[in-house]
Design an enzyme around this catalytic site. Structure first.
Site, mmCIF file in Angstrom:
data_model
loop_
_atom_site.group_PDB
_atom_site.id
_atom_site.type_symbol
_atom_site.label_atom_id
_atom_site.label_comp_id
_atom_site.label_asym_id
_atom_site.label_seq_id
_atom_site.Cartn_x
_atom_site.Cartn_y
_atom_site.Cartn_z
ATOM 1 N N HIS A 191 0.842 -1.201 0.000
ATOM 2 C CA HIS A 191 0.000 0.000 0.000
ATOM 3 C C HIS A 191 0.878 1.253 0.000
ATOM 4 C CE1 HIS A 191 -3.526 2.481 1.370
ATOM 5 N NE2 HIS A 191 -2.530 3.229 1.837
ATOM 6 N N GLU A 192 1.859 1.293 0.887
ATOM 7 C CA GLU A 192 2.736 2.468 0.981
ATOM 8 C C GLU A 192 3.633 2.597 -0.249
ATOM 9 O OE1 GLU A 192 2.302 4.683 3.201
ATOM 10 O OE2 GLU A 192 0.857 3.512 4.374
ATOM 11 N N ASP A 234 -5.774 8.570 3.423
ATOM 12 C CA ASP A 234 -5.648 8.977 2.020
ATOM 13 C C ASP A 234 -6.879 9.743 1.543
ATOM 14 O OD1 ASP A 234 -3.209 7.612 1.978
ATOM 15 O OD2 ASP A 234 -4.198 5.731 1.437
ATOM 16 N N HIS A 237 1.928 4.587 -2.928
ATOM 17 C CA HIS A 237 2.121 6.036 -2.784
ATOM 18 C C HIS A 237 3.515 6.444 -3.253
ATOM 19 C CE1 HIS A 237 -1.607 6.487 -0.652
ATOM 20 N NE2 HIS A 237 -1.222 5.770 0.386
#
Length: 371
Positions: free
Chosen positions: A59-60, A162, A63
Site C-alpha cells: 500500500h505504501e 488517504d 504512494h
C-alpha cells in the site's frame, strides 16, 4: 539512537520496522494464548502478521512509486503497530498529482482484493464470504477482507488517511491549497468527533484511539499547510539573522566557545579571505572540544559541506532545502556576499511572532467588524 531497523530496499526506498512493532507481536501472542492456550495458535497468530504487513508495505509503495513518477522521492517506509508510513519528501503542489499519489495506496488494495476474489472463485473454496475466522479460517478469504477494509478505511475523507488528501486535492482544484486544507481538516475533525462518540457510547477503545489519531492528523495537516502558505511569500531576508559572528579557519575553538556562551547564536560561518569556506555547528564545536580540546583550529572540525541560500529566495524553498540536506542552518548570501545566517530557530521565532500578530488582527476584526 536509531529506533527502527532496515529490513529491505525497493526501488531505492528503504523499508524499516519500528521497534514498537515488537509490542504488537507480543500483544497478538499474549491474546492468542489467553484465548486458546495453544502454542500452535500463538505461532499462527504471529505468522499471520507477515502477510498483513506485507499488504501494508505494498500500500505504501503505491504512494511512494507514484510520487517517484512526479520527481518526488521517499525517504523511507516505516512499519508501526498501527500501520505503515511513507515519508515522502513533500506532497505534489499540483492537485491532480496529489490526487493520483493519494489514490495509489488504496488502488493497490483494490487490485489485491480483486485478484484474491478471482482466485477464491476459481478454486471454489469459499462456503460463505462473511464467515471469517482469523486463525482457523481461509487465509485467502481473510486477506481479501483485509484489503477491502484497508481500501475503505483509507478512503474516509479525513486526514491523515488517504481520503483526506483526495478531498483536499479535489477542493484545491477549485480554490487555494490553504483553504482546501482547512475545509478537509474540518471534515476530518467532524469524523473524529463522530468516531469518539461511537467509541465512548459503544465502549470501544479502538474507535476512541482512531478518533484521537484522526483529530490530531487533521489539526497537524492544517497547521503545516498554513505555515507553508505563510512562508511561500516571505523572503529569506525577512527571517535571517543579520547580526552574527564569524570565525576564521585558524581560530581556536575557544573563540567559538566565547561566542556561544555569550548567547549570539549556535552555528558560525567560517570565513577566509572574504569567502565562506565552512560552517561550525554547535555539534561540530562540542565534538571538537571533546576530542581535541579548545586550542584546536576551527578548520579541523568545521563542516565543509554546508548549505547556501540567497537572501531573495522564498523561505519555503530554503526550508525544503534544509530538510532535504538534513541541515539545521544555512549561510545566506546576496550577490555572493555573506549577509546573514538562517536557522530553524529563526523560522520558529518568525512563525511565533506572525501567529501572535494574526491572532491580534482576528480579535480586532471581531471587535470592529466594519473596519
Amino acid at each position: 539512537m536509531r529506533w527502527a531497523w532496515k529490513i529491505g530496499v525497493v526501488r531505492g526506498i528503504e523499508i524499516d520496522i519500528h521497534f514498537t512493532f515488537l509490542l504488537l507481536v507480543a500483544w497478538v501472542a499474549v491474546g492468542a494464548y489467553a484465548t486458546r492456550g495453544s502454542a500452535f495458535d500463538v505461532l499462527s497468530s504471529v505468522l499471520f502478521l507477515i502477510p498483513l504487513f506485507a499488504i501494508i508495505v505494498l500500500h505504501e509503495l503505491g504512494h511512494a512509486l507514484t510520487a517517484q513518477r512526479f520527481g518526488i522521492q521517499t525517504r523511507n517506509i516505516t512499519l508501526y503497530p498501527i500501520g505503515g508510513v511513507a515519508r515522502l519528501e513533500r506532497m505534489p503542489d499540483d492537485p491532480r498529482q496529489e490526487l493520483l499519489v493519494a489514490l495509489a495506496g488504496p488502488a493497490v488494495n483494490v487490485v489485491l482484493a480483486a485478484l484474491l476474489y478471482v482466485i477464491l472463485l476459481l478454486t471454489g473454496g469459499v462456503q460463505s464470504w462473511t464467515d471469517i475466522h482469523w486463525l482457523s479460517g481461509n487465509l485467502l478469504l481473510n486477506l481479501f477482507w483485509i484489503n477491502v477494509t484497508l481500501a475503505a478505511f483509507n478512503l474516509l475523507p479525513a486526514f491523515p488517511m488517504d481520503g483526506g488528501r483526495v478531498l483536499r486535492a479535489l477542493l484545491a482544484a477549485r480554490m487555494g491549497a490553504d483553504q482546501a486544507t482547512q475545509i478537509a481538516a474540518a471534515v476530518g475533525k467532524s469524523m473524529a468527533f463522530l468516531f469518539g462518540l461511537l467509541g465512548f457510547f459503544g465502549h470501544n477503545p479502538f474507535l476512541l484511539l482512531i478518533a484521537l489519531f484522526v483529530w490530531m492528523g487533521a489539526a497537524q495537516e492544517a497547521s503545516l499547510v498554513h505555515v507553508k502558505s505563510v512562508l511561500s511569500s516571505v523572503p529569506v531576508s525577512h527571517l535571517m539573522m543579520s547580526e552574527f559572528h564569524t570565525v576564521s579557519p585558524a581560530d581556536p575553538l575557544r573563540i567559538a566557545v566565547h561566542h556561544l556562551l555569550a548567547g549570539y547564536h549556535l552555528d558560525f560561518p567560517v570565513v577566509s579571505s572574504g569567502s565562506v569556506v565552512g560552517i561550525l555547528t554547535r555539534h561540530n564545536l562540542v565534538d571538537g572540544l571533546s576530542r581535541f580540546g579548545e586550542e584546536i583550529p576551527v578548520e579541523k572540525v568545521m563542516n565543509r559541506d554546508f548549505l547556501t541560500v540567497d537572501a531573495s529566495d522564498m523561505a519555503e524553498v530554503a526550508i525544503a532545502r534544509l530538510q532535504e540536506q538534513g541541515q539545521r542552518s544555512a549561510v545566506v548570501e546576496s550577490n555572493r556576499q555573506l549577509v546573514g545566517l538562517l536557522s530553524l530557530e529563526n523560522i520558529g521565532e518568525f512563525l511565533l511572532i506572525r501567529g501572535a500578530l494574526d491572532q491580534r488582527k482576528q480579535r480586532t476584526k471581531a471587535v470592529f467588524p466594519l473596519l
